[in-house]
Design an enzyme around this catalytic site. Structure first.
Site, PDB file in Angstrom:
ATOM      1  N   LYS A  13      62.429  32.804 -59.796  1.00  0.00           N
ATOM      2  CA  LYS A  13      62.089  32.764 -58.367  1.00  0.00           C
ATOM      3  C   LYS A  13      63.193  33.400 -57.515  1.00  0.00           C
ATOM      4  O   LYS A  13      62.917  34.174 -56.618  1.00  0.00           O
ATOM      5  CB  LYS A  13      61.883  31.311 -57.890  1.00  0.00           C
ATOM      6  CG  LYS A  13      60.838  30.534 -58.667  1.00  0.00           C
ATOM      7  CD  LYS A  13      60.567  29.172 -58.028  1.00  0.00           C
ATOM      8  CE  LYS A  13      61.758  28.224 -58.012  1.00  0.00           C
ATOM      9  NZ  LYS A  13      62.210  27.766 -59.348  1.00  0.00           N
ATOM     10  N   ARG A  88      59.324  20.394 -52.874  1.00  0.00           N
ATOM     11  CA  ARG A  88      59.446  19.945 -54.263  1.00  0.00           C
ATOM     12  C   ARG A  88      58.493  18.805 -54.586  1.00  0.00           C
ATOM     13  O   ARG A  88      58.413  18.396 -55.734  1.00  0.00           O
ATOM     14  CB  ARG A  88      60.838  19.401 -54.496  1.00  0.00           C
ATOM     15  CG  ARG A  88      61.974  20.293 -55.012  1.00  0.00           C
ATOM     16  CD  ARG A  88      61.715  21.160 -56.172  1.00  0.00           C
ATOM     17  NE  ARG A  88      62.820  21.234 -57.102  1.00  0.00           N
ATOM     18  CZ  ARG A  88      63.825  22.102 -57.034  1.00  0.00           C
ATOM     19  NH1 ARG A  88      63.892  22.990 -56.075  1.00  0.00           N
ATOM     20  NH2 ARG A  88      64.770  22.082 -57.945  1.00  0.00           N
ATOM     21  N   ARG A 127      72.132  31.204 -67.980  1.00  0.00           N
ATOM     22  CA  ARG A 127      72.557  31.352 -66.579  1.00  0.00           C
ATOM     23  C   ARG A 127      73.630  30.308 -66.225  1.00  0.00           C
ATOM     24  O   ARG A 127      74.583  30.607 -65.504  1.00  0.00           O
ATOM     25  CB  ARG A 127      71.348  31.172 -65.655  1.00  0.00           C
ATOM     26  CG  ARG A 127      71.673  31.376 -64.195  1.00  0.00           C
ATOM     27  CD  ARG A 127      70.470  31.086 -63.308  1.00  0.00           C
ATOM     28  NE  ARG A 127      70.119  29.679 -63.322  1.00  0.00           N
ATOM     29  CZ  ARG A 127      69.037  29.159 -62.750  1.00  0.00           C
ATOM     30  NH1 ARG A 127      68.173  29.950 -62.161  1.00  0.00           N
ATOM     31  NH2 ARG A 127      68.798  27.870 -62.791  1.00  0.00           N
ATOM     32  N   ARG A 133      77.245  26.010 -63.618  1.00  0.00           N
ATOM     33  CA  ARG A 133      76.514  24.936 -62.930  1.00  0.00           C
ATOM     34  C   ARG A 133      76.526  23.648 -63.731  1.00  0.00           C
ATOM     35  O   ARG A 133      76.068  23.608 -64.872  1.00  0.00           O
ATOM     36  CB  ARG A 133      75.070  25.374 -62.672  1.00  0.00           C
ATOM     37  CG  ARG A 133      74.982  26.339 -61.527  1.00  0.00           C
ATOM     38  CD  ARG A 133      73.557  26.753 -61.284  1.00  0.00           C
ATOM     39  NE  ARG A 133      72.654  25.619 -61.115  1.00  0.00           N
ATOM     40  CZ  ARG A 133      71.411  25.766 -60.691  1.00  0.00           C
ATOM     41  NH1 ARG A 133      70.940  26.951 -60.409  1.00  0.00           N
ATOM     42  NH2 ARG A 133      70.654  24.709 -60.557  1.00  0.00           N
ATOM     43  N   ARG A 144      64.929  18.037 -65.291  1.00  0.00           N
ATOM     44  CA  ARG A 144      64.456  18.848 -64.157  1.00  0.00           C
ATOM     45  C   ARG A 144      63.069  19.422 -64.436  1.00  0.00           C
ATOM     46  O   ARG A 144      62.237  19.527 -63.534  1.00  0.00           O
ATOM     47  CB  ARG A 144      65.462  19.961 -63.856  1.00  0.00           C
ATOM     48  CG  ARG A 144      66.768  19.415 -63.292  1.00  0.00           C
ATOM     49  CD  ARG A 144      67.860  20.467 -63.222  1.00  0.00           C
ATOM     50  NE  ARG A 144      67.519  21.516 -62.286  1.00  0.00           N
ATOM     51  CZ  ARG A 144      67.870  22.789 -62.404  1.00  0.00           C
ATOM     52  NH1 ARG A 144      68.577  23.191 -63.436  1.00  0.00           N
ATOM     53  NH2 ARG A 144      67.522  23.656 -61.495  1.00  0.00           N
TER      54      ARG A 144
HETATM   55  P1  AMP Z   1      67.311  24.457 -57.749  1.00  0.00           P
HETATM   56  O1  AMP Z   1      68.453  25.412 -57.719  1.00  0.00           O
HETATM   57  O2  AMP Z   1      66.230  24.810 -56.767  1.00  0.00           O
HETATM   58  O3  AMP Z   1      66.746  24.228 -59.121  1.00  0.00           O
HETATM   59  O4  AMP Z   1      67.878  23.055 -57.249  1.00  0.00           O
HETATM   60  C1  AMP Z   1      68.935  22.393 -57.919  1.00  0.00           C
HETATM   61  C2  AMP Z   1      68.871  20.904 -57.616  1.00  0.00           C
HETATM   62  O5  AMP Z   1      68.988  20.691 -56.192  1.00  0.00           O
HETATM   63  C3  AMP Z   1      67.559  20.230 -57.988  1.00  0.00           C
HETATM   64  O6  AMP Z   1      67.541  19.841 -59.346  1.00  0.00           O
HETATM   65  C4  AMP Z   1      67.547  19.027 -57.047  1.00  0.00           C
HETATM   66  O7  AMP Z   1      68.434  18.019 -57.473  1.00  0.00           O
HETATM   67  C5  AMP Z   1      68.140  19.636 -55.782  1.00  0.00           C
HETATM   68  N1  AMP Z   1      67.090  20.179 -54.892  1.00  0.00           N
HETATM   69  C6  AMP Z   1      66.875  21.493 -54.575  1.00  0.00           C
HETATM   70  N2  AMP Z   1      65.847  21.635 -53.736  1.00  0.00           N
HETATM   71  C7  AMP Z   1      65.379  20.383 -53.505  1.00  0.00           C
HETATM   72  C8  AMP Z   1      64.314  19.847 -52.721  1.00  0.00           C
HETATM   73  N3  AMP Z   1      63.493  20.637 -52.005  1.00  0.00           N
HETATM   74  N4  AMP Z   1      64.147  18.511 -52.726  1.00  0.00           N
HETATM   75  C9  AMP Z   1      64.951  17.688 -53.433  1.00  0.00           C
HETATM   76  N5  AMP Z   1      65.953  18.127 -54.193  1.00  0.00           N
HETATM   77  C10 AMP Z   1      66.182  19.457 -54.237  1.00  0.00           C
END
Ligand code: AMP
Length: 188
Positions: A13, A88, A127, A133, A144
């Site tokens: 994405k 989410r 990654r 990370r 996740r």
């Molecule tokens: P991502 O990089 O989008 O996979 O986000 C990494 C982490 O940030 C996720 O596993 C969640 O813990 C948190 N996170 C990101 N976006 C959201 C969201 N819209 N709502 C809740 N938690 C989020």
């Protein structure tokens, strides 16, 4: 043009959103990146979010909705935005609709990246090593993925019912995904 891109972690994405940014002048808003910046800066939101993120769970809807609401008001979003990682869950999706309507805005397209979960795990672990990370070890990743399946995927029918949903093959080579995405947005 305001977009949402949906798909599990590692679906590509972010890469595709950056390409759309360049092509259409719309701003990528990655809530994951915003949260990682908050954690790195040691802000109160960052402190609250870190443990939740490291566990692979979702940060509270209130925080996320406020974060996005403030962000779309910034001048770099006047030509539009791509929401990457938000909403989410169904509560965030519904809150987003209300919040945008209050601002006189709406979502034009929702694009779902369909991918194979196991193939994603490999992609993300690679990654994670590159980006350092801490939320990308295998155990957190599986969590996740499960959170995506259980909490995020239910927003797909929500947007399908509204007639806004396009589904593309996220397993295709990167340039093919970009081409498919542009066709889905009516710009191919
Ligand atoms: P991502 O990089 O989008 O996979 O986000 C990494 C982490 O940030 C996720 O596993 C969640 O813990 C948190 N996170 C990101 N976006 C959201 C969201 N819209 N709502 C809740 N938690 C989020």
């Amino acid at each position: 043009m305001n977009l949402i891109i949906l798909g599990p972690p590692g679906a590509g994405k972010g890469t595709q959103a950056k390409r759309l940014e360049e092509k259409f002048g719309v701003k990528q808003l990655s809530t994951g990146e915003m949260l990682r910046a908050a954690v790195a800066s040691g802000s109160p939101i960052g402190k609250e979010a870190k443990a939740v993120m490291d566990a692979g769970l979702l940060v509270s809807d209130d925080i996320m909705i406020r974060m996005i609401s403030e962000r779309v008001d910034q001048p770099d979003c006047t030509r539009g935005f791509i929401l990457d990682g938000f909403p989410r869950n169904v509560a965030q999706a519904k809150a987003l609709d209300v919040m945008l309507a209050d601002k006189g805005l709406a979502i034009d397209h929702v694009v779902e990246f369909k991918v194979d979960e196991d193939a994603m795990i490999d992609r993300i672990l690679r990654r994670a090593a590159e980006e350092g990370r801490s939320d990308d070890n295998e155990e957190t990743l599986r969590k996740r993925m499960a959170v995506y399946r259980e909490q995020t995927a239910p927003i797909i029918p929500y947007y399908r019912d509204k007639g806004a949903l396009k589904t593309i093959d996220g397993m295709a080579p990167m340039d093919a995904v970009t081409a498919e995405l542009e066709i889905a947005l009516g710009a191919g």
